[in-house]
Scaffold this motif. Sequence first.
Motif, PDB file in Angstrom:
ATOM      1  N   ASP A   1       0.885  -1.171   0.000  1.00  0.00           N
ATOM      2  CA  ASP A   1       0.000   0.000   0.000  1.00  0.00           C
ATOM      3  C   ASP A   1       0.917   1.214   0.000  1.00  0.00           C
ATOM      4  OD1 ASP A   1      -2.189   1.739   0.305  1.00  0.00           O
ATOM      5  OD2 ASP A   1      -1.921   1.721   2.484  1.00  0.00           O
ATOM      6  N   ALA A   2       1.380   1.592  -1.177  1.00  0.00           N
ATOM      7  CA  ALA A   2       2.463   2.570  -1.301  1.00  0.00           C
ATOM      8  C   ALA A   2       1.986   3.993  -1.097  1.00  0.00           C
ATOM      9  CB  ALA A   2       3.122   2.432  -2.676  1.00  0.00           C
ATOM     10  N   ALA A   3       2.657   4.695  -0.188  1.00  0.00           N
ATOM     11  CA  ALA A   3       2.385   6.119   0.003  1.00  0.00           C
ATOM     12  C   ALA A   3       2.927   6.903  -1.191  1.00  0.00           C
ATOM     13  CB  ALA A   3       3.032   6.604   1.294  1.00  0.00           C
ATOM     14  N   TRP A   4       2.223   7.972  -1.556  1.00  0.00           N
ATOM     15  CA  TRP A   4       2.639   8.775  -2.708  1.00  0.00           C
ATOM     16  C   TRP A   4       3.749   9.755  -2.355  1.00  0.00           C
ATOM     17  CZ3 TRP A   4      -1.802  10.366  -6.517  1.00  0.00           C
ATOM     18  CH2 TRP A   4      -2.503   9.214  -6.913  1.00  0.00           C
TER      19      TRP A   4
ATOM     20  N   ASP B   1      -0.507  -0.504  -4.719  1.00  0.00           N
ATOM     21  CA  ASP B   1      -1.534   0.541  -4.830  1.00  0.00           C
ATOM     22  C   ASP B   1      -0.829   1.876  -5.034  1.00  0.00           C
ATOM     23  OD1 ASP B   1      -3.699   2.211  -4.696  1.00  0.00           O
ATOM     24  OD2 ASP B   1      -3.919   2.078  -2.518  1.00  0.00           O
ATOM     25  N   MET B   2      -0.458   2.127  -6.275  1.00  0.00           N
ATOM     26  CA  MET B   2       0.185   3.379  -6.669  1.00  0.00           C
ATOM     27  C   MET B   2       0.169   3.461  -8.192  1.00  0.00           C
ATOM     28  SD  MET B   2       4.138   4.652  -6.210  1.00  0.00           S
ATOM     29  CE  MET B   2       4.052   5.274  -4.537  1.00  0.00           C
ATOM     30  N   PRO B   3      -0.062   4.636  -8.774  1.00  0.00           N
ATOM     31  CA  PRO B   3      -0.005   4.741 -10.232  1.00  0.00           C
ATOM     32  C   PRO B   3       1.360   4.324 -10.771  1.00  0.00           C
ATOM     33  CG  PRO B   3      -1.050   6.672  -9.296  1.00  0.00           C
ATOM     34  CD  PRO B   3      -0.489   5.901  -8.145  1.00  0.00           C
ATOM     35  N   LEU B   4       1.372   3.430 -11.736  1.00  0.00           N
ATOM     36  CA  LEU B   4       2.609   2.940 -12.357  1.00  0.00           C
ATOM     37  C   LEU B   4       2.420   2.948 -13.863  1.00  0.00           C
ATOM     38  CD1 LEU B   4       3.275  -0.157 -10.049  1.00  0.00           C
ATOM     39  CD2 LEU B   4       4.440   2.054  -9.929  1.00  0.00           C
ATOM     40  N   ALA B   5       3.487   3.205 -14.596  1.00  0.00           N
ATOM     41  CA  ALA B   5       3.400   3.231 -16.054  1.00  0.00           C
ATOM     42  C   ALA B   5       4.779   2.990 -16.639  1.00  0.00           C
ATOM     43  CB  ALA B   5       2.841   4.567 -16.551  1.00  0.00           C
ATOM     44  N   THR B   6       4.794   2.562 -17.892  1.00  0.00           N
ATOM     45  CA  THR B   6       6.061   2.329 -18.576  1.00  0.00           C
ATOM     46  C   THR B   6       6.732   3.633 -18.987  1.00  0.00           C
ATOM     47  OG1 THR B   6       4.902   2.104 -20.688  1.00  0.00           O
ATOM     48  CG2 THR B   6       5.307   0.088 -19.448  1.00  0.00           C
ATOM     49  N   THR B   7       5.998   4.726 -18.913  1.00  0.00           N
ATOM     50  CA  THR B   7       6.547   6.053 -19.180  1.00  0.00           C
ATOM     51  C   THR B   7       6.324   6.934 -17.951  1.00  0.00           C
ATOM     52  OG1 THR B   7       4.439   6.767 -20.143  1.00  0.00           O
ATOM     53  CG2 THR B   7       6.092   5.869 -21.654  1.00  0.00           C
ATOM     54  N   SER B   8       7.008   8.052 -17.883  1.00  0.00           N
ATOM     55  CA  SER B   8       6.846   8.954 -16.745  1.00  0.00           C
ATOM     56  C   SER B   8       5.399   9.448 -16.664  1.00  0.00           C
ATOM     57  CB  SER B   8       7.795  10.151 -16.879  1.00  0.00           C
ATOM     58  OG  SER B   8       9.143   9.733 -16.774  1.00  0.00           O
TER      59      SER B   8
ATOM     60  N   CYS C   1      -2.789  -2.053  -8.524  1.00  0.00           N
ATOM     61  CA  CYS C   1      -4.146  -2.413  -8.118  1.00  0.00           C
ATOM     62  C   CYS C   1      -4.802  -1.215  -7.433  1.00  0.00           C
ATOM     63  CB  CYS C   1      -4.140  -3.633  -7.203  1.00  0.00           C
ATOM     64  SG  CYS C   1      -3.344  -3.340  -5.603  1.00  0.00           S
ATOM     65  N   TYR C   2      -6.064  -1.364  -7.100  1.00  0.00           N
ATOM     66  CA  TYR C   2      -6.832  -0.290  -6.472  1.00  0.00           C
ATOM     67  C   TYR C   2      -7.742  -0.914  -5.414  1.00  0.00           C
ATOM     68  CZ  TYR C   2      -9.794   3.916  -6.171  1.00  0.00           C
ATOM     69  OH  TYR C   2     -10.479   5.026  -5.722  1.00  0.00           O
ATOM     70  N   PRO C   3      -7.355  -0.850  -4.132  1.00  0.00           N
ATOM     71  CA  PRO C   3      -8.117  -1.533  -3.079  1.00  0.00           C
ATOM     72  C   PRO C   3      -9.599  -1.201  -3.026  1.00  0.00           C
ATOM     73  CG  PRO C   3      -5.979  -0.897  -2.235  1.00  0.00           C
ATOM     74  CD  PRO C   3      -6.098  -0.282  -3.610  1.00  0.00           C
TER      75      PRO C   3
END
Length: 325
Positions: free
Chosen positions: A58-61, A134-141, A204-206
């Motif tokens: 559950d990653a803090a931003w 649980d954090m936005p992730l993408a292959t680009t910035s 993911c999104y809890p």
Amino acid sequence: MDGEIPQLRDGERLQAPSIEGAKAHGSLQIALLTILDTRMPREPVASQPPPALVLGIDAAWTAHNPSGVALLQRAAEGWQCLALAPSYEAFLALAAGQPWDQNRKAQGSEPDPAALLEACKQLAGQPVDCVSVDMPLATTSITSRRAADTAIASRFGPKGCAVHSPSAERPGAIADQLRERFAELGVALHTTTPARQGPALIECYPHVALLALLNRNYRVPYKVSRSAQYWKAEQPPVAERIRRLLAEFTAIHQALSQRISAIPLSLPQPHEVSTLSSLKPVEDMLDALICAWIGIEHLEGRTVGLGDATAGIWVPQALTNHSPE
């Protein structure tokens, strides 16, 4: 015929082997028992699923807020929780044999994927198969709202489960560096493109996951920081908000316990809680467990990725109308 017990003709007697024959060919009794044993029906051996390991975060931003961490392992008897902590620091301490001091406030820090994966090996004796975050992730910035965020809002916004729009500042570099470092360590981000080989990093999104886990039709009101907004019209006192939050915590804990054994988390009773902030570490650990449960579902082919080739948010297949990618 080979392998058959010889039939005797009328008048014949079965002769016991001589001592020399017994030495040369073995005991007739053992031979007969061996033949009979090969003809006895055997119970089929149930195939056991291979061992697997899931890390839920559950990653803090931001680096100054703590992040809950859960480690689950699939064994012969099913999935079990090996470790649960309210922060990266506490999780790494568990791997070093130092139990978490519940009287100490959880500290925030930036994620260290190499240290986290090494801690998983220390705790489980095997490498991780899926990291569910649980954090936005993408292959680009990430600089603005993604197709994945829009897809979630379109499908689950009416159920109260729209997502926060990410930006270059939040989560910003923390998310980019986490994804890049995991990729360097062999844990690649899974988006909506065909599944890749090897360990998976998934987003993911809890809130959405809980719709399936608890069979709810609307967002579960369990976030400590949102408790004043959940019941804004009523404006219940803090003690009542604590009671309601703990009721939701209990429902989540019970649902997870039906799927994951040995969860090392005991929920307090309402009268034992004096402040809302003291519930935040419990919320973070429950979120980490929810993330890890989505990791289980992903490994077992029961998730669907919503988004595009650059980013996908993985949700339970039961909430969608189509099969997994």
